[in-house]
Design a protein around this motif. Structure first.
Motif, short mmCIF file in Angstrom:
data_model
loop_
_atom_site.label_atom_id
_atom_site.label_comp_id
_atom_site.label_asym_id
_atom_site.label_seq_id
_atom_site.Cartn_x
_atom_site.Cartn_y
_atom_site.Cartn_z
N VAL A 28 0.84 -1.19 0.00
CA VAL A 28 0.00 0.00 0.00
C VAL A 28 0.87 1.25 0.00
O VAL A 28 1.85 1.32 0.74
CB VAL A 28 -0.91 0.00 1.25
CG1 VAL A 28 -1.78 1.23 1.28
CG2 VAL A 28 -1.75 -1.25 1.30
N TYR A 30 0.62 5.51 0.22
CA TYR A 30 -0.17 6.70 0.51
C TYR A 30 0.61 7.90 0.00
O TYR A 30 1.80 8.03 0.28
CB TYR A 30 -0.37 6.88 2.02
CG TYR A 30 -1.19 5.81 2.68
CD1 TYR A 30 -2.55 5.95 2.85
CD2 TYR A 30 -0.58 4.66 3.16
CE1 TYR A 30 -3.31 4.98 3.48
CE2 TYR A 30 -1.32 3.69 3.80
CZ TYR A 30 -2.68 3.84 3.95
OH TYR A 30 -3.42 2.88 4.58
N PHE A 48 -0.59 4.06 11.87
CA PHE A 48 -0.05 2.72 11.64
C PHE A 48 0.38 2.08 12.96
O PHE A 48 0.18 0.89 13.18
CB PHE A 48 1.13 2.78 10.67
CG PHE A 48 0.75 3.37 9.35
CD1 PHE A 48 0.02 2.64 8.42
CD2 PHE A 48 1.08 4.68 9.04
CE1 PHE A 48 -0.36 3.19 7.22
CE2 PHE A 48 0.70 5.23 7.83
CZ PHE A 48 -0.02 4.48 6.92
N LEU A 76 -0.53 -4.34 5.26
CA LEU A 76 -1.91 -3.96 5.53
C LEU A 76 -2.90 -4.69 4.62
O LEU A 76 -2.69 -4.76 3.42
CB LEU A 76 -2.12 -2.46 5.30
CG LEU A 76 -1.60 -1.50 6.35
CD1 LEU A 76 -1.80 -0.07 5.89
CD2 LEU A 76 -2.30 -1.72 7.67
N ARG A 78 -6.33 -4.65 2.53
CA ARG A 78 -6.90 -3.54 1.77
C ARG A 78 -7.93 -2.75 2.58
O ARG A 78 -7.92 -1.53 2.59
CB ARG A 78 -7.53 -4.06 0.48
CG ARG A 78 -8.11 -2.96 -0.37
CD ARG A 78 -8.78 -3.50 -1.63
NE ARG A 78 -9.16 -2.41 -2.47
CZ ARG A 78 -8.42 -1.91 -3.44
NH1 ARG A 78 -7.25 -2.43 -3.69
NH2 ARG A 78 -8.85 -0.89 -4.17
N ALA A 81 -6.24 -0.53 5.06
CA ALA A 81 -5.59 0.60 4.38
C ALA A 81 -6.60 1.69 4.06
O ALA A 81 -6.30 2.88 4.21
CB ALA A 81 -4.91 0.11 3.10
N GLU A 82 -7.79 1.29 3.64
CA GLU A 82 -8.83 2.28 3.32
C GLU A 82 -9.33 2.99 4.58
O GLU A 82 -9.59 4.19 4.55
CB GLU A 82 -9.97 1.59 2.58
CG GLU A 82 -9.57 1.14 1.19
CD GLU A 82 -10.62 0.30 0.49
OE1 GLU A 82 -11.69 0.04 1.09
OE2 GLU A 82 -10.36 -0.11 -0.64
N LEU A 99 -4.59 6.89 -2.16
CA LEU A 99 -4.26 5.53 -1.76
C LEU A 99 -4.06 4.68 -3.00
O LEU A 99 -4.91 4.67 -3.90
CB LEU A 99 -5.40 4.96 -0.90
CG LEU A 99 -5.30 3.50 -0.48
CD1 LEU A 99 -4.10 3.29 0.44
CD2 LEU A 99 -6.59 3.08 0.21
N VAL A 101 -3.11 0.66 -4.01
CA VAL A 101 -2.97 -0.69 -3.48
C VAL A 101 -2.49 -1.59 -4.61
O VAL A 101 -3.11 -1.67 -5.67
CB VAL A 101 -4.30 -1.21 -2.91
CG1 VAL A 101 -4.13 -2.60 -2.34
CG2 VAL A 101 -4.82 -0.25 -1.85
#
Length: 111
Positions: A28, A30, A48, A76, A78, A81-82, A99, A101
């Protein structure tokens, strides 16, 4: 008045026989743009740390009144992560969070 004693169910103390759920972890990335703020990096990284993840890469550069931050985490799932991206978007100093992925891979969850 006398209270009757109720029998307590027996629960096994050893829960290691329970299967650990498999989650799909992804690489992931960012890309974050935030206003210059002394503690913005700490607040972003704390998202995190609260989940027990350590980013693989962190890069930040100051451009005029903005801080451009790139974070990469490869552990992470998915959906997590969102959720983190949404929390970052809700921070006062954060202007935008993109973001990205990549390919998911199976990992074992510690929870």
């Amino acid at each position: 008045m006398t209270l009757l004693a109720l029998p307590l169910p027996d629960f096994p103390l050893d829960r290691q026989d329970r299967p650990v759920p498999a989650e799909t972890a992804a690489d992931v990335r960012y890309l974050i743009r935030a206003e210059i703020d002394a503690d913005i990096l700490c607040r972003l990284l704390n998202q995190f740390a609260l989940q027990g993840h350590v980013p693989m890469e962190v890069e930040a550069s100051r451009r005029e009144d903005w801080l451009d931050i790139a974070l990469r985490v490869n552990t992470l799932p998915r959906y997590r992560a969102e959720v983190i991206a949404q929390r970052m978007r809700g921070m006062v100093s954060v202007c935008s969070v993109d973001l990205h992925v990549d390919e998911p891979r199976a990992v074992r969850s510690a929870t």
